[in-house]
Design an enzyme around this catalytic site. Structure first.
Site, PDB file in Angstrom:
ATOM      1  N   LEU A 123       0.842  -1.206   0.000  1.00  0.00           N
ATOM      2  CA  LEU A 123       0.000   0.000   0.000  1.00  0.00           C
ATOM      3  C   LEU A 123       0.879   1.259   0.000  1.00  0.00           C
ATOM      4  CD1 LEU A 123      -2.749  -1.120   2.560  1.00  0.00           C
ATOM      5  CD2 LEU A 123      -2.821  -1.275   0.067  1.00  0.00           C
ATOM      6  N   SER A 124       2.125   1.085  -0.420  1.00  0.00           N
ATOM      7  CA  SER A 124       3.043   2.211  -0.636  1.00  0.00           C
ATOM      8  C   SER A 124       3.480   2.921   0.622  1.00  0.00           C
ATOM      9  CB  SER A 124       2.424   3.238  -1.581  1.00  0.00           C
ATOM     10  OG  SER A 124       2.434   2.738  -2.851  1.00  0.00           O
ATOM     11  N   SER A 125       3.827   2.153   1.642  1.00  0.00           N
ATOM     12  CA  SER A 125       4.363   2.817   2.830  1.00  0.00           C
ATOM     13  C   SER A 125       5.665   3.533   2.474  1.00  0.00           C
ATOM     14  CB  SER A 125       4.571   1.834   3.981  1.00  0.00           C
ATOM     15  OG  SER A 125       5.335   0.738   3.571  1.00  0.00           O
ATOM     16  N   GLU A 158      13.874   6.584  -4.515  1.00  0.00           N
ATOM     17  CA  GLU A 158      13.524   5.150  -4.487  1.00  0.00           C
ATOM     18  C   GLU A 158      14.382   4.382  -5.510  1.00  0.00           C
ATOM     19  OE1 GLU A 158      10.604   3.820  -2.591  1.00  0.00           O
ATOM     20  OE2 GLU A 158      11.402   1.869  -3.136  1.00  0.00           O
ATOM     21  N   ASP A 170       3.156   5.528  -7.420  1.00  0.00           N
ATOM     22  CA  ASP A 170       2.908   5.585  -5.972  1.00  0.00           C
ATOM     23  C   ASP A 170       3.182   6.983  -5.422  1.00  0.00           C
ATOM     24  OD1 ASP A 170       2.536   2.934  -6.415  1.00  0.00           O
ATOM     25  OD2 ASP A 170       4.306   2.261  -5.312  1.00  0.00           O
TER      26      ASP A 170
HETATM   27  C1  GLA Z   1       4.976  -0.754  -7.034  1.00  0.00           C
HETATM   28  C2  GLA Z   1       5.768   0.367  -7.691  1.00  0.00           C
HETATM   29  C3  GLA Z   1       4.907   1.161  -8.673  1.00  0.00           C
HETATM   30  C4  GLA Z   1       4.169   0.241  -9.641  1.00  0.00           C
HETATM   31  C5  GLA Z   1       3.491  -0.905  -8.903  1.00  0.00           C
HETATM   32  C6  GLA Z   1       2.903  -1.931  -9.838  1.00  0.00           C
HETATM   33  O1  GLA Z   1       3.984  -0.237  -6.217  1.00  0.00           O
HETATM   34  O2  GLA Z   1       6.290   1.244  -6.709  1.00  0.00           O
HETATM   35  O3  GLA Z   1       5.709   2.088  -9.355  1.00  0.00           O
HETATM   36  O4  GLA Z   1       5.027  -0.248 -10.632  1.00  0.00           O
HETATM   37  O5  GLA Z   1       4.379  -1.580  -8.021  1.00  0.00           O
HETATM   38  O6  GLA Z   1       1.896  -1.378 -10.616  1.00  0.00           O
END
Ligand code: GLA
Length: 389
Positions: A123-125, A158, A170
């Protein structure tokens, strides 16, 4: 929670926090593994996220503390930094490093971090903490970056400092997210529209597999290289910069250029997924949740069979969802290899969904998932106004 954070800050640093920022996590409704191929994606910011409280100090030291992790770091202000092991503080350290390398004038800070995004859940922490830190430094030291520049520099951190070759989805979603809206983002031009997340009688469920993710970063980077190989093969005859510059029909006519069968599968997913997002955007605009849900199922199948980034746990979530008439669609979200699934569930059927998926998943996997009813929230911002509330 916010007041508790101010109290915790005082306990730890023996002074009041002067500034506070929040950045959310995200879910992606559809358009997976295509952001780094110049594709269209449809993420939303969620109300879980990362909080940073800060106070300046006069001793020229960055002090990183977290309420989630025991490891901490005190590091003097210097010209730049390198990644230290696998600790959480590498994300803010990487952002500080970027600001310093660009000759921004910073001074020492006492920093407290707290996140309520389940860690390693897809979930993009990481984007959340990066964007919160970048936003915070920009705010505090008046560095003058636009929000888009903050997104771009967080992605670069990143890629370069952390070493994951992620796309921009993200960082973009957690910065530009809007309450109750999905972002239709073109990852090539970076043009976007915030569209009503028109779910009618459905709600968005997030189902965390609770599977510890291993090797996710190396597998992710491997997929990115496979896509680069596919692009190179197609460029022998096509004048394109990204895989998503062509539609499925054009791809069919040129796929013979790709000789490696694995690379061919990866490219097929990418190009078909990009077309699916266009259909999904129409379905969302028309409030056609049945169609949107079917596209989610199709997306999952493609990620499972062609892109091979799903896994038993995520597949079980989708398998159960297909048996429940209250579910319009379900799929893995984010990078995969564990992490979370999402499902569109009829409001009235949510409790039953929650109960049954718990039983089904636990029966097959041996431990329980965590199920959340997700709210779509705003992107990064300051919490200053709440300091004394
Ligand atoms: C991770 C990456 C994103 C994207 C997704 C898959 O969350 O950080 O940039 O590539 O995977 O869609």
């Amino acid at each position: 929670m916010k007041n508790d954070l101010y109290r915790e800050f005082k306990n730890i640093f023996n002074k009041e926090a002067e500034n506070a920022w929040f950045s959310p996590g995200r879910v992606n409704l559809i358009g997976e593994h295509i952001d780094y191929n110049g594709g269209l994606v449809m993420p939303c910011a969620i109300t879980f996220g990362t909080y940073i409280l800060a106070a300046s100090n006069n001793d020229g030291i960055f002090r990183f503390r977290s309420l989630n992790f025991d490891d901490k770091l005190d590091i003097p202000l210097q010209e730049g930094y390198v990644k230290k092991g696998e600790s959480w503080f590498n994300y803010p350290l990487g952002i500080i490093d970027y600001f310093l390398t660009e000759n921004n004038k910073l001074s020492g800070l006492d920093l407290l971090f707290y996140g309520d995004i389940p860690i390693s859940s897809g979930l993009s922490s990481s984007a959340s903490i990066e964007v919160a830190m970048a936003y915070g430094l920009n705010d505090l030291f008046g560095c003058g970056y636009s929000k888009l520049e903050l997104v771009q520099l967080a992605k670069e951190v990143e890629n370069e400092f952390i070493g994951v070759n992620c796309g921009i989805m993200d960082q973009f979603a957690v910065a530009f997210g809007e309450k109750d809206k999905a972002l239709m983002l073109n990852c090539d031009s970076l043009e976007y529209k915030a569209v009503d997340c028109n779910l009618g009688e459905y709600v968005l469920a997030i189902i965390n597999t609770n599977k510890p993710r291993k090797l996710a970063e190396s597998k992710y980077n491997e997929r990115v290289s496979e896509c680069q190989a596919a692009l190179k093969a197609l460029q022998q005859e096509l004048d394109i910069q990204n895989l998503c510059d062509i539609d499925t029909a054009t791809f069919r006519n040129h796929q013979y250029l790709i000789k490696d069968s694995t690379v061919l599968k990866r490219a097929t997913h990418v190009i078909e997924e990009n077309d699916r997002v266009k259909l999904a955007a129409k379905a969302m605009a028309n409030g056609d949740i049945a169609e949107f849900g079917q596209l989610m199922y199709d997306s999952h199948d493609s990620l499972k069979n062609l892109y091979e980034v799903s896994g038993k746990e995520l597949d079980i979530i989708v398998e159960y969802s297909k048996t429940n008439p209250d579910v319009a669609g379900a799929r893995m979200t984010g990078a995969g290899f564990g992490g979370c699934g999402i499902a569109l569930v009829k409001q009235g059927g949510f409790d039953r969904f929650n109960r049954e998926i718990n039983e089904y998943y636990t029966g097959k996997i041996g431990y329980a998932p965590s199920v959340y009813r997700s709210s779509i929230g705003d992107g990064v911002g300051t919490l200053k106004a709440m300091a004394n509330s």
